[in-house]
Enzyme design. Structure first.
Site, mmCIF file in Angstrom:
data_model
loop_
_atom_site.group_PDB
_atom_site.id
_atom_site.type_symbol
_atom_site.label_atom_id
_atom_site.label_comp_id
_atom_site.label_asym_id
_atom_site.label_seq_id
_atom_site.Cartn_x
_atom_site.Cartn_y
_atom_site.Cartn_z
ATOM 1 N N MET A 93 13.894 13.810 -4.882
ATOM 2 C CA MET A 93 14.290 14.752 -4.963
ATOM 3 C C MET A 93 15.196 15.174 -3.938
ATOM 4 S SD MET A 93 10.662 15.964 -5.847
ATOM 5 C CE MET A 93 9.382 15.612 -5.171
ATOM 6 N N GLY A 181 13.058 17.917 0.557
ATOM 7 C CA GLY A 181 13.626 16.747 -0.051
ATOM 8 C C GLY A 181 12.722 15.625 0.167
ATOM 9 N N SER A 182 11.851 14.876 -0.998
ATOM 10 C CA SER A 182 11.253 14.211 -0.972
ATOM 11 C C SER A 182 11.072 12.973 -2.115
ATOM 12 C CB SER A 182 9.955 14.716 -1.137
ATOM 13 O OG SER A 182 9.926 15.632 -1.922
ATOM 14 N N ARG A 183 10.060 12.248 -2.795
ATOM 15 C CA ARG A 183 10.722 11.656 -3.681
ATOM 16 C C ARG A 183 8.651 11.116 -4.430
ATOM 17 N NH1 ARG A 183 11.152 5.945 -0.810
ATOM 18 N NH2 ARG A 183 9.504 4.648 -1.952
#
Length: 219
Positions: A93, A181-183
């Protein structure tokens, strides 16, 4: 089980309210060097914390994406709960993605493990083991165990869970968010195949990300 308000994640309320107040006061006082940046930040905050409705696909033997973003990796990895090798689908993301996360399948939350850590770029391999993360284990009606892991990224500084052990989640139901922002990594149960490709854009709760092997492969 905590359910966020429709249209906007509740965690964004204080930030959006403060920015709106700052922009309003600065505009009333004719302080445009402050008002204009506040308006820009307000738009970004509303965009980031948006929580749109999604059309969750029906039918058995399928799973939906747990996150908005782009598929950056499909590879076999050790499940963080069992250590067994499973196909892992990673969704990255960026700052402009919707950051509400949704359950890939229907079932009961049987375990949650939060691990503090560092904040490397979420797209890097070592983010899976070194970054702040929250691993979820969900067992569906057929006994299959689903594992999905929220991973904080380079900018992200907080993982926010909305569910607890024992909660029943519907497919596509919201279970938490990651700020900025990440995953999210999804570990598929045995018998399920990925239904997406690397580089494909996906929507949380709406894009079919996996299917039982007997139901066919990728769309």
């Amino acid at each position: 089980m905590r359910t966020p308000s429709l249209g906007l994640a509740p965690e964004g309320g204080p930030i959006i309210g403060l920015l709106a107040l700052t922009a309003l006061v600065a505009a009333c006082l004719d302080w445009w060097p402050l008002a204009l940046p506040a308006l820009v930040l307000l738009w970004l905050a509303v965009h980031f914390f948006r929580d749109p409705e999604r059309v969750v696909p029906h039918g058995g033997d399928l799973a939906v994406s747990p996150a908005d973003g782009k598929v950056i990796r499909i590879a076999e990895r050790a499940d963080p709960f069992t250590g067994e090798p499973r196909v892992c689908v990673s969704v990255f993301m960026n700052l402009f993605s919707v950051h509400i996360n949704r359950s890939p399948a229907a079932g009961r939350v049987t375990d949650i493990r939060y691990t503090p850590g560092r904040f490397f770029n979420a797209a890097w391999d070592k983010a899976s083991t070194d970054n702040e993360r929250c691993a979820w284990q969900l067992t569906d009606a057929g006994g299959a165990a689903w594992t999905f892991v929220q991973i904080a990224g380079l900018v992200a500084r907080r993982i926010v869970p909305w569910a607890e052990v024992g909660d029943e989640l519907a497919r596509g139901q919201r279970f938490g968010l990651i700020r900025f922002g990440s995953r999210v990594d999804l570990y598929l149960p045995e018998g399920y195949d990925s239904a997406v490709d690397i580089g494909q854009s996906v929507l949380a709760g709406q894009t079919v990300i996996a299917r039982r092997a007997s139901c066919g492969g990728k769309d």
